[in-house]
Write a protein that holds these residues in place. Structure first.
Motif, PDB file in Angstrom:
ATOM      1  N   ASN A 115      73.246  99.801  57.893  1.00 47.49           N
ATOM      2  CA  ASN A 115      72.746  99.030  56.768  1.00 47.49           C
ATOM      3  C   ASN A 115      72.207  97.671  57.169  1.00 47.49           C
ATOM      4  N   THR A 116      71.903  97.505  58.447  1.00 48.21           N
ATOM      5  CA  THR A 116      71.390  96.217  58.909  1.00 48.21           C
ATOM      6  C   THR A 116      70.001  95.985  58.323  1.00 48.21           C
ATOM      7  N   ARG A 117      69.746  94.765  57.875  1.00 49.36           N
ATOM      8  CA  ARG A 117      68.418  94.430  57.363  1.00 49.36           C
ATOM      9  C   ARG A 117      67.729  93.545  58.389  1.00 49.36           C
ATOM     10  N   HIS A 118      66.572  93.934  58.818  1.00 52.29           N
ATOM     11  CA  HIS A 118      65.830  93.150  59.809  1.00 52.29           C
ATOM     12  C   HIS A 118      64.708  92.386  59.122  1.00 52.29           C
ATOM     13  N   ALA A 119      64.459  91.194  59.607  1.00 50.24           N
ATOM     14  CA  ALA A 119      63.348  90.400  59.065  1.00 50.24           C
ATOM     15  C   ALA A 119      62.065  90.750  59.816  1.00 50.24           C
ATOM     16  N   THR A 120      60.958  90.652  59.117  1.00 52.72           N
ATOM     17  CA  THR A 120      59.651  90.865  59.722  1.00 52.72           C
ATOM     18  C   THR A 120      59.031  89.493  59.955  1.00 52.72           C
ATOM     19  N   PRO A 121      58.449  89.241  61.133  1.00 49.96           N
ATOM     20  CA  PRO A 121      57.848  87.921  61.361  1.00 49.96           C
ATOM     21  C   PRO A 121      56.707  87.652  60.370  1.00 49.96           C
ATOM     22  N   ASP A 122      56.574  86.396  59.956  1.00 49.42           N
ATOM     23  CA  ASP A 122      55.494  86.078  59.014  1.00 49.42           C
ATOM     24  C   ASP A 122      54.196  85.792  59.779  1.00 49.42           C
ATOM     25  N   LYS A 123      53.126  85.596  59.001  1.00 47.19           N
ATOM     26  CA  LYS A 123      51.786  85.387  59.556  1.00 47.19           C
ATOM     27  C   LYS A 123      51.743  84.247  60.570  1.00 47.19           C
ATOM     28  N   THR A 169      57.472 104.023  56.994  1.00 45.63           N
ATOM     29  CA  THR A 169      58.696 104.715  56.558  1.00 45.63           C
ATOM     30  C   THR A 169      59.770 104.640  57.649  1.00 45.63           C
ATOM     31  N   VAL A 170      59.341 104.809  58.904  1.00 46.27           N
ATOM     32  CA  VAL A 170      60.288 104.749  60.026  1.00 46.27           C
ATOM     33  C   VAL A 170      60.931 103.359  60.087  1.00 46.27           C
ATOM     34  N   PHE A 171      60.115 102.317  59.892  1.00 38.23           N
ATOM     35  CA  PHE A 171      60.658 100.948  59.916  1.00 38.23           C
ATOM     36  C   PHE A 171      61.642 100.728  58.757  1.00 38.23           C
ATOM     37  N   HIS A 172      61.310 101.254  57.582  1.00 38.22           N
ATOM     38  CA  HIS A 172      62.238 101.155  56.441  1.00 38.22           C
ATOM     39  C   HIS A 172      63.574 101.812  56.784  1.00 38.22           C
ATOM     40  N   GLN A 173      63.491 103.003  57.400  1.00 42.20           N
ATOM     41  CA  GLN A 173      64.715 103.730  57.771  1.00 42.20           C
ATOM     42  C   GLN A 173      65.543 102.948  58.790  1.00 42.20           C
ATOM     43  N   ARG A 174      64.864 102.094  59.560  1.00 43.03           N
ATOM     44  CA  ARG A 174      65.568 101.321  60.589  1.00 43.03           C
ATOM     45  C   ARG A 174      65.990  99.941  60.087  1.00 43.03           C
ATOM     46  N   GLY A 175      65.861  99.724  58.786  1.00 45.99           N
ATOM     47  CA  GLY A 175      66.428  98.511  58.210  1.00 45.99           C
ATOM     48  C   GLY A 175      65.477  97.346  57.986  1.00 45.99           C
ATOM     49  N   TYR A 176      64.159  97.587  58.102  1.00 45.22           N
ATOM     50  CA  TYR A 176      63.208  96.507  57.800  1.00 45.22           C
ATOM     51  C   TYR A 176      62.922  96.524  56.306  1.00 45.22           C
ATOM     52  N   ARG A 177      63.097  95.365  55.657  1.00 39.78           N
ATOM     53  CA  ARG A 177      62.946  95.290  54.194  1.00 39.78           C
ATOM     54  C   ARG A 177      61.494  95.380  53.757  1.00 39.78           C
ATOM     55  N   LYS A 178      60.673  94.551  54.409  1.00 44.56           N
ATOM     56  CA  LYS A 178      59.278  94.445  53.962  1.00 44.56           C
ATOM     57  C   LYS A 178      58.456  95.620  54.473  1.00 44.56           C
ATOM     58  N   ASP A 179      57.370  95.909  53.767  1.00 42.65           N
ATOM     59  CA  ASP A 179      56.447  96.925  54.270  1.00 42.65           C
ATOM     60  C   ASP A 179      55.917  96.472  55.622  1.00 42.65           C
ATOM     61  N   MET A 180      55.798  97.421  56.516  1.00 44.89           N
ATOM     62  CA  MET A 180      55.382  97.115  57.876  1.00 44.89           C
ATOM     63  C   MET A 180      53.998  97.695  58.127  1.00 44.89           C
ATOM     64  N   GLY A 181      53.062  96.823  58.443  1.00 47.68           N
ATOM     65  CA  GLY A 181      51.734  97.258  58.857  1.00 47.68           C
ATOM     66  C   GLY A 181      51.631  97.155  60.363  1.00 47.68           C
ATOM     67  N   VAL A 182      50.450  97.424  60.872  1.00 48.26           N
ATOM     68  CA  VAL A 182      50.265  97.437  62.322  1.00 48.26           C
ATOM     69  C   VAL A 182      50.528  96.057  62.933  1.00 48.26           C
TER      70      VAL A 182
END
Length: 197
Positions: A2-10, A132-145
């Motif tokens: 259930n770990t939530r990972h942050a995605t780096p911002d712009k 979807t894979v990133f969501h399954q691995r605990g990333y909250r935000k939508d992940m683009g390239v």
């Protein structure tokens, strides 16, 4: 897990070193049935492909796209950019996408799938939405390239806004269009590889 990972911002991504993209020497433009068969033979050697499509943008309300106009498939070594004007080339592209047992990994593929069904008359098989894979691995935000390349490689993936909104239905694609299109698929296969390890 259930770990939530942050995605780096712009702003954080802007400070990273650039992701090394494919140059024109590793990009093949595919316009005819014969070229498409050659590409198919080379792609058959890979176990997964990076995948994306491009369509001519629509700017008027109610205007529907005739896309996709371009199909991009990539291995970790090189990419193929299929122009879908020629019926024979389109037919091989449809075969490749309908092939089961082959992972076709990319980002934001919902719209691509609908357009492929409409234009090529096939249901693409083996499509893997990397977000979807990133969501399954605990990333909250939508992940683009861009986010994925930053997270996995600590690098900045550059995308040209001008190329993104260019006319993908043109009979002659510019070098900038080829590099843009090929690298979307190339980054996807590199991300898939990194997630697999």
């Amino acid at each position: 897990m259930n770990t939530r990972h942050a995605t780096p911002d712009k702003d954080a991504i802007a400070l990273l070193p650039p992701f090394e993209r494919l140059g024109l020497d590793r990009i093949t433009l595919v316009c005819t049935g014969a070229q498409a068969r050659q590409a198919q033979d080379q792609l058959a050697r890979a176990s997964a492909w990076g995948f994306d499509t491009e369509s001519k943008p629509t700017f008027k309300v109610g205007e529907t796209s005739e896309g996709p106009h371009i199909l991009q498939l990539s291995t970790p070594e090189r990419a193929w950019v299929f122009q879908l004007h020629d019926p024979d080339c389109r037919s091989v592209a449809a075969e490749l996408l309908a092939q089961s047992g082959m992972v076709k990994a990319g980002f934001g593929l919902g719209d691509d799938r609908k357009r492929i069904v409409h234009k090529l008359g096939i249901e693409p098989q083996g499509i893997l939405e990397l977000n979807t894979v990133f969501h399954q691995r605990g990333y909250r935000k939508d992940m683009g390239v861009k986010g994925a390349v930053a997270v996995l490689f600590n690098q900045r993936f550059m995308k040209s806004k001008k190329a993104a909104t260019s006319n993908w239905a043109n009979a002659r694609l510019s070098e900038a269009q080829l590099v843009y299109a090929a690298n979307d698929a190339y980054a996807a296969i590199r991300v898939w590889q990194a997630l697999e390890l």
